[in-house]
Design a protein around this motif. Structure first.
Motif, PDB file in Angstrom:
ATOM      1  N   ALA A 140     -15.255 -47.673  -0.943  1.00 38.32           N
ATOM      2  CA  ALA A 140     -14.723 -47.161  -2.202  1.00 38.32           C
ATOM      3  C   ALA A 140     -13.539 -48.070  -2.490  1.00 38.32           C
ATOM      4  O   ALA A 140     -12.414 -47.816  -2.055  1.00 38.32           O
ATOM      5  CB  ALA A 140     -14.295 -45.707  -2.056  1.00 38.32           C
ATOM      6  N   LYS A 141     -13.814 -49.173  -3.179  1.00 36.44           N
ATOM      7  CA  LYS A 141     -12.870 -50.294  -3.199  1.00 36.44           C
ATOM      8  C   LYS A 141     -11.544 -49.958  -3.867  1.00 36.44           C
ATOM      9  O   LYS A 141     -10.496 -50.464  -3.453  1.00 36.44           O
ATOM     10  CB  LYS A 141     -13.505 -51.507  -3.871  1.00 36.44           C
ATOM     11  N   ASN A 142     -11.572 -49.108  -4.889  1.00 32.48           N
ATOM     12  CA  ASN A 142     -10.308 -48.807  -5.564  1.00 32.48           C
ATOM     13  C   ASN A 142      -9.366 -47.991  -4.682  1.00 32.48           C
ATOM     14  O   ASN A 142      -8.154 -47.997  -4.889  1.00 32.48           O
ATOM     15  CB  ASN A 142     -10.557 -48.088  -6.892  1.00 32.48           C
ATOM     16  N   HIS A 143      -9.915 -47.301  -3.681  1.00 32.22           N
ATOM     17  CA  HIS A 143      -9.079 -46.579  -2.726  1.00 32.22           C
ATOM     18  C   HIS A 143      -8.773 -47.441  -1.500  1.00 32.22           C
ATOM     19  O   HIS A 143      -7.920 -47.080  -0.684  1.00 32.22           O
ATOM     20  CB  HIS A 143      -9.758 -45.289  -2.271  1.00 32.22           C
ATOM     21  N   GLY A 144      -9.510 -48.551  -1.341  1.00 33.13           N
ATOM     22  CA  GLY A 144      -9.283 -49.448  -0.216  1.00 33.13           C
ATOM     23  C   GLY A 144      -9.851 -48.957   1.091  1.00 33.13           C
ATOM     24  O   GLY A 144      -9.416 -49.385   2.161  1.00 33.13           O
ATOM     25  N   VAL A 145     -10.862 -48.047   1.043  1.00 31.53           N
ATOM     26  CA  VAL A 145     -11.422 -47.486   2.267  1.00 31.53           C
ATOM     27  C   VAL A 145     -12.831 -48.014   2.520  1.00 31.53           C
ATOM     28  O   VAL A 145     -13.552 -48.390   1.595  1.00 31.53           O
ATOM     29  CB  VAL A 145     -11.452 -45.942   2.228  1.00 31.53           C
ATOM     30  N   ILE A 146     -13.203 -48.020   3.793  1.00 31.35           N
ATOM     31  CA  ILE A 146     -14.550 -48.357   4.225  1.00 31.35           C
ATOM     32  C   ILE A 146     -15.212 -47.061   4.664  1.00 31.35           C
ATOM     33  O   ILE A 146     -14.654 -46.312   5.475  1.00 31.35           O
ATOM     34  CB  ILE A 146     -14.533 -49.373   5.388  1.00 31.35           C
ATOM     35  N   VAL A 147     -16.407 -46.775   4.125  1.00 33.40           N
ATOM     36  CA  VAL A 147     -17.081 -45.498   4.381  1.00 33.40           C
ATOM     37  C   VAL A 147     -18.542 -45.737   4.743  1.00 33.40           C
ATOM     38  O   VAL A 147     -19.083 -46.826   4.536  1.00 33.40           O
ATOM     39  CB  VAL A 147     -16.992 -44.563   3.153  1.00 33.40           C
ATOM     40  N   CYS A 148     -19.185 -44.700   5.269  1.00 32.65           N
ATOM     41  CA  CYS A 148     -20.609 -44.776   5.611  1.00 32.65           C
ATOM     42  C   CYS A 148     -21.450 -44.538   4.354  1.00 32.65           C
ATOM     43  O   CYS A 148     -20.938 -44.125   3.312  1.00 32.65           O
ATOM     44  CB  CYS A 148     -20.950 -43.760   6.696  1.00 32.65           C
ATOM     45  N   ASP A 160     -13.400 -49.465  11.625  1.00 36.24           N
ATOM     46  CA  ASP A 160     -14.584 -49.368  12.475  1.00 36.24           C
ATOM     47  C   ASP A 160     -15.252 -48.008  12.328  1.00 36.24           C
ATOM     48  O   ASP A 160     -16.392 -47.823  12.745  1.00 36.24           O
ATOM     49  CB  ASP A 160     -14.229 -49.615  13.939  1.00 36.24           C
ATOM     50  N   ARG A 161     -14.539 -47.061  11.721  1.00 34.80           N
ATOM     51  CA  ARG A 161     -15.082 -45.720  11.463  1.00 34.80           C
ATOM     52  C   ARG A 161     -14.969 -45.386   9.983  1.00 34.80           C
ATOM     53  O   ARG A 161     -14.071 -45.878   9.293  1.00 34.80           O
ATOM     54  CB  ARG A 161     -14.343 -44.658  12.282  1.00 34.80           C
ATOM     55  N   CYS A 162     -15.883 -44.534   9.513  1.00 34.05           N
ATOM     56  CA  CYS A 162     -15.832 -44.068   8.130  1.00 34.05           C
ATOM     57  C   CYS A 162     -14.501 -43.363   7.881  1.00 34.05           C
ATOM     58  O   CYS A 162     -14.071 -42.530   8.682  1.00 34.05           O
ATOM     59  CB  CYS A 162     -16.996 -43.127   7.855  1.00 34.05           C
ATOM     60  N   ALA A 163     -13.866 -43.694   6.771  1.00 37.19           N
ATOM     61  CA  ALA A 163     -12.563 -43.111   6.448  1.00 37.19           C
ATOM     62  C   ALA A 163     -12.633 -41.612   6.213  1.00 37.19           C
ATOM     63  O   ALA A 163     -11.615 -40.924   6.305  1.00 37.19           O
ATOM     64  CB  ALA A 163     -11.987 -43.795   5.212  1.00 37.19           C
ATOM     65  N   ASP A 164     -13.826 -41.094   5.920  1.00 38.09           N
ATOM     66  CA  ASP A 164     -13.944 -39.678   5.565  1.00 38.09           C
ATOM     67  C   ASP A 164     -14.538 -38.827   6.689  1.00 38.09           C
ATOM     68  O   ASP A 164     -13.914 -37.882   7.144  1.00 38.09           O
ATOM     69  CB  ASP A 164     -14.779 -39.533   4.293  1.00 38.09           C
ATOM     70  N   CYS A 165     -15.743 -39.174   7.154  1.00 35.56           N
ATOM     71  CA  CYS A 165     -16.391 -38.328   8.169  1.00 35.56           C
ATOM     72  C   CYS A 165     -16.187 -38.835   9.592  1.00 35.56           C
ATOM     73  O   CYS A 165     -16.460 -38.121  10.552  1.00 35.56           O
ATOM     74  CB  CYS A 165     -17.882 -38.184   7.874  1.00 35.56           C
ATOM     75  N   GLY A 166     -15.724 -40.094   9.739  1.00 37.43           N
ATOM     76  CA  GLY A 166     -15.480 -40.633  11.069  1.00 37.43           C
ATOM     77  C   GLY A 166     -16.677 -41.288  11.723  1.00 37.43           C
ATOM     78  O   GLY A 166     -16.593 -41.710  12.875  1.00 37.43           O
ATOM     79  N   ARG A 167     -17.796 -41.400  11.008  1.00 34.51           N
ATOM     80  CA  ARG A 167     -18.993 -42.027  11.582  1.00 34.51           C
ATOM     81  C   ARG A 167     -18.711 -43.491  11.909  1.00 34.51           C
ATOM     82  O   ARG A 167     -18.059 -44.209  11.151  1.00 34.51           O
ATOM     83  CB  ARG A 167     -20.156 -41.927  10.601  1.00 34.51           C
TER      84      ARG A 167
END
Length: 314
Positions: free
Chosen positions: A64-72, A50-57
């Protein structure tokens, strides 16, 4: 009377039985209402997504699919700068996802699980809130986290150092960067013929903000027009809403050397609607040099039909 009541009870049961067998034929437009969210929407429901994996937005809709993260979208722009050898970025909304890509993200178990590995040694005093306003700090953090892996268990927990000049140029680039543009190439009309000794089918290269993206080759339909099926879809970072996407029509000669057949340009603007269809007029490179500049066009000349979508950072 008893027989009458029995008939009333049996009929709805029969109807429900029939409906349950008909359920698999629900129209695609009704899928989200009747069967749940789309596969990419379901990625957002994974722990921490529900939040960006990097900045927390809140409310990220890129991956960034190869890392498996959802980002803004802002962090997605930085990931794209790292190159596809580090991060492969897809939009949860605008991109087409295959099952392999979906499984790649699902396997990582969500942002919370990924960050427990990639941020295992993130200092407790690290001010993540600063990443929301400081573009240079954001890029430095993402490079440290994914490119260098310094926050992993085996890392030293220290942000990577950068040369002053590199930080300065990075900061300028991030300040100018405003979003990501998608271009879907659909068809080409009255395209110039390949020159002597040309053997390859035409393809298109789009470029802006120092980046380039190449489509697949076109196929000729029954009417003699060129078509891209599936559409030649590309995406590029853009630095200003007034950017021009340079468009170059290519074909390879018999030696495999790319040769430019025609050029043109697509003007971007902040108020443009999503997935706006445009006809891009091209100028053949066989014309005089002063007619080859981007944006120059003439009625009845070669034309490309495209869908353009500009995603602005908010």
């Amino acid at each position: 009377m008893g027989q009458y009541c029995c008939t009333i009870r049996w009929t709805p049961r029969r109807a429900l039985h029939q409906v349950s067998h008909a359920a698999p034929t629900i129209a695609p437009s009704a899928y989200r209402l009747n069967m749940g969210k789309s596969p990419t929407d379901k990625l957002k429901l994974m722990p921490g997504n529900d939040r960006c994996a990097d900045c927390g937005r809140l409310g990220p809709d890129w991956s960034a699919k190869n890392h498996g993260v959802i980002v803004c979208i802002r962090c997605a722009g930085v990931h794209r700068k790292l190159g596809t050898h580090v991060s492969t970025v897809l939009s949860l909304v605008a991109d087409d996802w295959d099952e392999e890509s979906l499984n790649m993200v699902r396997a990582k178990k969500g942002n919370r699980a990924v960050n427990s590995v990639l941020e295992a040694k993130l200092p407790l005093t690290f001010a993540r809130a600063a990443l929301l306003t400081d573009a240079a700090a954001l890029e430095r953090f993402i490079r440290s986290k994914y490119e260098s892996g310094v926050f992993r268990k085996e890392g030293d927990g220290q942000l990577v150092s950068t040369q002053p000049a590199a930080v300065s140029s990075s900061k300028v680039a991030m300040v100018e960067y405003v979003g990501i543009v998608f271009v879907e190439l659909l068809a080409g009309y009255d395209l110039p013929p390949s020159k002597a000794c040309f053997a390859g089918a035409p393809y298109v290269v789009f470029s802006t903000s120092g980046q380039t993206a190449k489509t697949g080759i076109a196929h000729v339909n029954a009417r003699g027009d060129h078509a891209w099926k599936p559409p030649g879809k590309v995406s590029l970072n853009c630095k200003t809403t007034g950017s021009i996407i340079a468009v170059q029509l290519y074909s390879n000669d018999i030696f495999g050397t790319p040769q430019v057949l025609a050029v043109g340009g697509i003007q971007l603007s902040k108020g443009m609607p999503e997935r706006m269809k445009q006809s891009v007029q091209l100028v053949s490179t066989s014309t005089s040099p002063d007619q080859k500049q981007l944006g120059a066009s003439k009625a009845g000349g070669p034309t490309l039909e495209v869908l353009v979508s500009l995603h602005i950072i908010t």
